[in-house]
Design an enzyme around this catalytic site. Sequence first.
Site, PDB file in Angstrom:
ATOM      1  N   SER A 234       0.839  -1.211   0.000  1.00 49.62           N
ATOM      2  CA  SER A 234       0.000   0.000   0.000  1.00 49.62           C
ATOM      3  C   SER A 234       0.864   1.248   0.000  1.00 49.62           C
ATOM      4  O   SER A 234       1.919   1.279   0.633  1.00 49.62           O
ATOM      5  CB  SER A 234      -0.881  -0.008   1.270  1.00 49.62           C
ATOM      6  OG  SER A 234      -1.616   1.187   1.394  1.00 49.62           O
ATOM      7  N   HIS A 236      -0.943   4.005   0.859  1.00 48.01           N
ATOM      8  CA  HIS A 236      -1.938   4.786   1.585  1.00 48.01           C
ATOM      9  C   HIS A 236      -2.844   5.553   0.609  1.00 48.01           C
ATOM     10  O   HIS A 236      -3.226   6.687   0.843  1.00 48.01           O
ATOM     11  CB  HIS A 236      -1.226   5.765   2.526  1.00 48.01           C
ATOM     12  CG  HIS A 236      -1.912   6.010   3.840  1.00 48.01           C
ATOM     13  ND1 HIS A 236      -1.554   5.375   5.001  1.00 48.01           N
ATOM     14  CD2 HIS A 236      -2.935   6.833   4.182  1.00 48.01           C
ATOM     15  CE1 HIS A 236      -2.313   5.817   5.997  1.00 48.01           C
ATOM     16  NE2 HIS A 236      -3.175   6.692   5.511  1.00 48.01           N
TER      17      HIS A 236
HETATM   18  C1  LIG Z   1      -9.635  10.008   3.657  1.00 45.98           C
HETATM   19  C2  LIG Z   1      -8.717   8.846   3.887  1.00 45.98           C
HETATM   20  C3  LIG Z   1      -8.397   8.493   5.197  1.00 45.98           C
HETATM   21  C4  LIG Z   1      -7.552   7.393   5.430  1.00 45.98           C
HETATM   22  N1  LIG Z   1      -7.270   7.019   6.719  1.00 45.98           N
HETATM   23  C5  LIG Z   1      -6.464   5.948   6.954  1.00 45.98           C
HETATM   24  C6  LIG Z   1      -6.172   5.504   8.286  1.00 45.98           C
HETATM   25  O1  LIG Z   1      -6.611   6.065   9.273  1.00 45.98           O
HETATM   26  N2  LIG Z   1      -5.362   4.410   8.430  1.00 45.98           N
HETATM   27  C7  LIG Z   1      -4.844   3.741   7.354  1.00 45.98           C
HETATM   28  O2  LIG Z   1      -4.127   2.762   7.511  1.00 45.98           O
HETATM   29  N3  LIG Z   1      -5.105   4.141   6.091  1.00 45.98           N
HETATM   30  C8  LIG Z   1      -5.909   5.209   5.864  1.00 45.98           C
HETATM   31  N4  LIG Z   1      -6.183   5.587   4.578  1.00 45.98           N
HETATM   32  C9  LIG Z   1      -5.644   4.782   3.466  1.00 45.98           C
HETATM   33  C10 LIG Z   1      -6.580   3.603   3.145  1.00 45.98           C
HETATM   34  O3  LIG Z   1      -6.632   2.673   4.177  1.00 45.98           O
HETATM   35  C11 LIG Z   1      -6.145   2.844   1.875  1.00 45.98           C
HETATM   36  O4  LIG Z   1      -4.787   2.477   1.989  1.00 45.98           O
HETATM   37  C12 LIG Z   1      -6.356   3.631   0.590  1.00 45.98           C
HETATM   38  O5  LIG Z   1      -7.442   4.516   0.700  1.00 45.98           O
HETATM   39  C13 LIG Z   1      -6.588   2.635  -0.548  1.00 45.98           C
HETATM   40  O6  LIG Z   1      -6.757   3.278  -1.745  1.00 45.98           O
HETATM   41  P1  LIG Z   1      -8.194   3.539  -2.454  1.00 45.98           P
HETATM   42  O7  LIG Z   1      -8.894   4.556  -1.590  1.00 45.98           O
HETATM   43  O8  LIG Z   1      -7.767   4.096  -3.770  1.00 45.98           O
HETATM   44  O9  LIG Z   1      -8.931   2.245  -2.547  1.00 45.98           O
HETATM   45  C14 LIG Z   1      -7.009   6.683   4.330  1.00 45.98           C
HETATM   46  C15 LIG Z   1      -7.339   7.056   3.017  1.00 45.98           C
HETATM   47  C16 LIG Z   1      -8.187   8.113   2.784  1.00 45.98           C
HETATM   48  C17 LIG Z   1      -8.561   8.465   1.371  1.00 45.98           C
END
Ligand SMILES: Cc1cc2nc3c(=O)[nH]c(=O)nc-3n(C[C@H](O)[C@H](O)[C@H](O)COP(=O)(O)O)c2cc1C
Length: 341
Positions: A234, A236
């Site tokens: 990932s 993120h």
């Molecule tokens: C608004 C937002 C908040 C997020 N908050 C977290 C979080 O608190 N912890 C975490 O591990 N990943 C967080 N992420 C990342 C997501 O878990 C994930 O890795 C990512 O959104 C995957 O991509 P996609 O949205 O294109 O499917 C966040 C992503 C977004 C867009």
Amino acid sequence: MKTMNELKQLAKAKVTKCRVCPICNGLACKGEIPGVGGKGTGSSFVRNVEQLKKVKIRMDVTCGAITPDTSSELFGNKVSLPVYAAPIAGITNNFGAEITDTQYTADILDGCIQAKTIGFTGDGKFIEMFTGPLKMIDERNGLGICTMKPWVKEGIDLRLEYVNQSNVLALATDIDSAGLPLLRNSEIPVETKSTAALKELKEALRVPLIVKGIMSVESALRAKEAGADAIVVSNHGGRVLDETLSTIEVLDEIAQALEGSVTILVDGGFRSGHDVFKALALGADGVLIGRPVSLAAIADGAQGVADYFENIRKELMDVMLMSGCATISDITRDKIAVVKD
Ligand SMILES: Cc1cc2nc3c(=O)[nH]c(=O)nc-3n(C[C@H](O)[C@H](O)[C@H](O)COP(=O)(O)O)c2cc1C
């Protein structure tokens, strides 16, 4: 059951910061953090989606009549499909939605339980942002995975006490959150982690450890050495560093290096059953979906989340049927091709 389009239309009326684009690809929201965009120019988010289009599926319809079975398992827990809700925190602030984080967490966990899959929960600056969701997982017989930021030791020790007293399927730690400026400057800050620090975390836990934010073979091997039970390939969703490779580009080499020794999950830009199939073919054991699942929850609560996963399951079933895969383990590397354009 609502279609993907119906869920999107409902969500559109309830958010002010996300534009709910026909394809959630990071183009319209570039650089919007707070918001749902990718960091900087937003190129890492955009690349996650674009590179998936370069993986193509090989059709095979001469292998007899099959009824595909999409079921799988995660840490001994049977799921109806190997697709999970990614941890997303700060839903009000990032999506401009009226739903509270507590209601959102309940909808994600309950929608996933209804769809017979698993929801991940997030973490934040204040301890309640971790313990609140953890308590909600505990109340649901441990059917959920909590995610902890890579705090310095003080922050970790505080949270571990709660984890070890709770019924929870696993603990994930999103080590890539070391790239979130807001958390780097908080009272208890986040930091990048060493193998020794991850090992210490693993040894203090009585549930499986998932290390989220792996983007290279070297990182994957260190997570394995630390004793991680699973990794999430990932970046993120492109929110922690601009100009990274996409997750689908690094998945293959990571899967080859780990040779099945560690469970591999992946996220970033997966939008359909077709995308899920591509990840499984390239060595993933499961896929996390972020922003679109959040929108489904905003659109129609737990039912929206359950409907979203059922739509993905049906798409995956269709791809499996057309590629000669009766079970998830039949989805192998030879079922796809990576093309140049
Ligand atoms: C608004 C937002 C908040 C997020 N908050 C977290 C979080 O608190 N912890 C975490 O591990 N990943 C967080 N992420 C990342 C997501 O878990 C994930 O890795 C990512 O959104 C995957 O991509 P996609 O949205 O294109 O499917 C966040 C992503 C977004 C867009």
